[in-house]
Design a protein around this motif. Sequence first.
Motif, short mmCIF file in Angstrom:
data_model
loop_
_atom_site.label_atom_id
_atom_site.label_comp_id
_atom_site.label_asym_id
_atom_site.label_seq_id
_atom_site.Cartn_x
_atom_site.Cartn_y
_atom_site.Cartn_z
N GLU A 34 0.98 -1.27 -0.03
CA GLU A 34 0.10 -0.12 -0.08
C GLU A 34 0.83 1.10 0.09
O GLU A 34 1.46 1.59 0.97
CB GLU A 34 -1.05 -0.01 1.29
CG GLU A 34 -1.63 1.18 1.53
CD GLU A 34 -2.82 1.23 0.75
OE1 GLU A 34 -2.71 1.10 -0.54
OE2 GLU A 34 -3.86 2.10 1.12
N LEU A 37 -0.16 5.44 2.96
CA LEU A 37 -1.44 4.83 3.84
C LEU A 37 -2.41 5.80 4.37
O LEU A 37 -3.36 5.54 4.21
CB LEU A 37 -0.53 4.38 5.21
CG LEU A 37 -1.48 3.98 6.18
CD1 LEU A 37 -2.16 2.57 5.97
CD2 LEU A 37 -0.66 3.84 7.49
N GLY A 38 -2.16 7.08 4.40
CA GLY A 38 -3.05 8.17 4.65
C GLY A 38 -3.69 7.80 5.95
O GLY A 38 -3.23 7.38 6.93
N GLY A 40 -5.61 5.12 6.32
CA GLY A 40 -5.72 3.97 6.54
C GLY A 40 -6.97 3.43 6.05
O GLY A 40 -7.17 2.19 6.37
N ARG A 41 -7.76 3.78 5.57
CA ARG A 41 -9.20 3.39 5.31
C ARG A 41 -9.04 2.26 4.23
O ARG A 41 -9.74 1.50 4.16
CB ARG A 41 -10.10 4.44 4.66
CG ARG A 41 -10.55 5.47 5.79
CD ARG A 41 -11.57 6.61 5.13
NE ARG A 41 -11.61 7.60 6.31
CZ ARG A 41 -11.18 8.85 6.29
NH1 ARG A 41 -10.57 9.24 5.09
NH2 ARG A 41 -11.75 9.68 7.27
N THR A 42 -7.97 2.82 3.27
CA THR A 42 -7.94 1.66 1.90
C THR A 42 -7.18 0.51 2.57
O THR A 42 -7.43 -0.71 2.23
CB THR A 42 -7.16 2.20 0.97
OG1 THR A 42 -7.70 3.65 0.73
CG2 THR A 42 -7.27 1.42 -0.06
N ARG A 60 4.99 8.94 4.25
CA ARG A 60 5.91 9.92 4.75
C ARG A 60 5.74 10.17 6.24
O ARG A 60 6.63 10.56 6.94
CB ARG A 60 6.11 11.14 3.81
CG ARG A 60 5.17 12.04 3.95
CD ARG A 60 5.46 13.50 3.23
NE ARG A 60 6.01 13.21 1.78
CZ ARG A 60 5.11 13.49 0.78
NH1 ARG A 60 3.75 13.77 0.77
NH2 ARG A 60 5.75 13.30 -0.56
N ILE A 80 8.62 7.64 -0.07
CA ILE A 80 8.52 6.30 -0.92
C ILE A 80 9.53 5.94 -1.73
O ILE A 80 10.06 4.80 -1.82
CB ILE A 80 7.00 5.98 -1.46
CG1 ILE A 80 6.03 6.05 -0.54
CG2 ILE A 80 6.87 4.96 -2.54
CD1 ILE A 80 4.60 6.34 -0.91
N ILE A 99 -1.32 7.93 -4.38
CA ILE A 99 -0.36 9.20 -3.76
C ILE A 99 -0.60 10.42 -4.74
O ILE A 99 0.34 11.27 -4.89
CB ILE A 99 0.91 8.72 -3.80
CG1 ILE A 99 1.46 7.97 -4.86
CG2 ILE A 99 1.15 7.66 -2.55
CD1 ILE A 99 2.89 7.60 -4.92
N GLY A 100 -1.60 10.45 -5.48
CA GLY A 100 -1.98 11.62 -6.31
C GLY A 100 -2.28 12.61 -5.43
O GLY A 100 -2.62 12.60 -4.19
#
Lengths: 160, 160
Positions: A34, A37-38, A40-42, A60, A80, A99-100
């Motif tokens: 992945e 991660l952001g 973490g929903r995905t 990051r 990344i 990661i857009g």
Amino acid sequence: MSRLDSFIRRMTAQRDILNHICDGVKYLDGPVIELGLGNGRTYDHLRERFPDRRIIAFDRAVGSHKSSTPQPDNLIIGEIRDTAQTFVGVDAALVHADIGTGYDEKDAVTLTWLPQLAVALLAPQGIVASGLELRHPALEQLPLPASVKPGRYFLYRRVE
Amino acid sequence: MSRLDSFIRRMTAQRDILNHICDGVKYLDGPVIELGLGNGRTYDHLRERFPDRRIIAFDRAVGSHKSSTPQPDNLIIGEIRDTAQTFVGVDAALVHADIGTGYDEKDAVTLTWLPQLAVALLAPQGIVASGLELRHPALEQLPLPASVKPGRYFLYRRVE
Ligand SMILES: C[S@@+](CC[C@H](N)C(=O)[O-])C[C@H]1O[C@@H](n2cnc3c(N)ncnc32)[C@H](O)[C@@H]1O
Ligand code: NI
Ligand code: NI
């Protein structure tokens, strides 16, 4: 169409694509990667779809919900482009990259390294789903599920 | 259901509710208040729906996309609980609050001040749409659009 509308469409496309490919991915060995991660929903969705699979998440910085934060050995913090080098050859079954940034100039920089990185992380026949279009000779576009309008999300198989 | 699934449902509920109420809001004077600007996607949606209306957005920090960042006089940075006090009595036609965190303890603290703040910002008969349930004697629940499952998002009118 507002940015809220297009965001909902993009998230829905992402979810539908991950659901669509998950049977196919089960026939491939290797971890799920992945990238981004952001919140973490995905990651949570991937974990639900691939309960027995190692999922390695990159970002990051840790910005994920407590309930969707991977164990330390599966959470790689840093840029990344640098941190993922260690994982080249890991033979991932699936790479997902969200990661857009919504800024074309920034995304253009990402696209100078993301396609070859995705290929280098994937097993032969491995799959990559991405919010950004990836152009690379080793990546062949796969048909999208019917619910996803072309250009909203991207799906490829590593063919070399 | 994964957190991605419920996020998509929550964002869709938010969008459907804002579309649903926008005709009603047009009969009320007063600004639109966006509590929690975030990325600015909902701000963009509000702006599209209420092109002639002043929209005042609040957040503790600017995290919005360049294209969805309000002009300085409509962007109030700081803790909403404090910064919004200056706007008490502004007689807003609509207050939208998407400031849930996904942590019950944190949201419980928010709910000690958010309901009365929403009432204090609203015009009589003004509308509030919120991701968190608001309990206040001056707020009467409004029917949700058919697409929104009860409990996914909340809609009220100020009746006192
Ligand atoms: C759109 S968010 C991902 C959202 C995620 N799908 C979710 O479910 O919450 C993108 C994330 O990727 C991270 N990111 C983007 N580019 C990166 C890079 N070059 N190196 C490390 N992290 C990056 C950002 O910090 C951000 O958290
Ligand atoms: Ni399918
Ligand atoms: Ni309606």
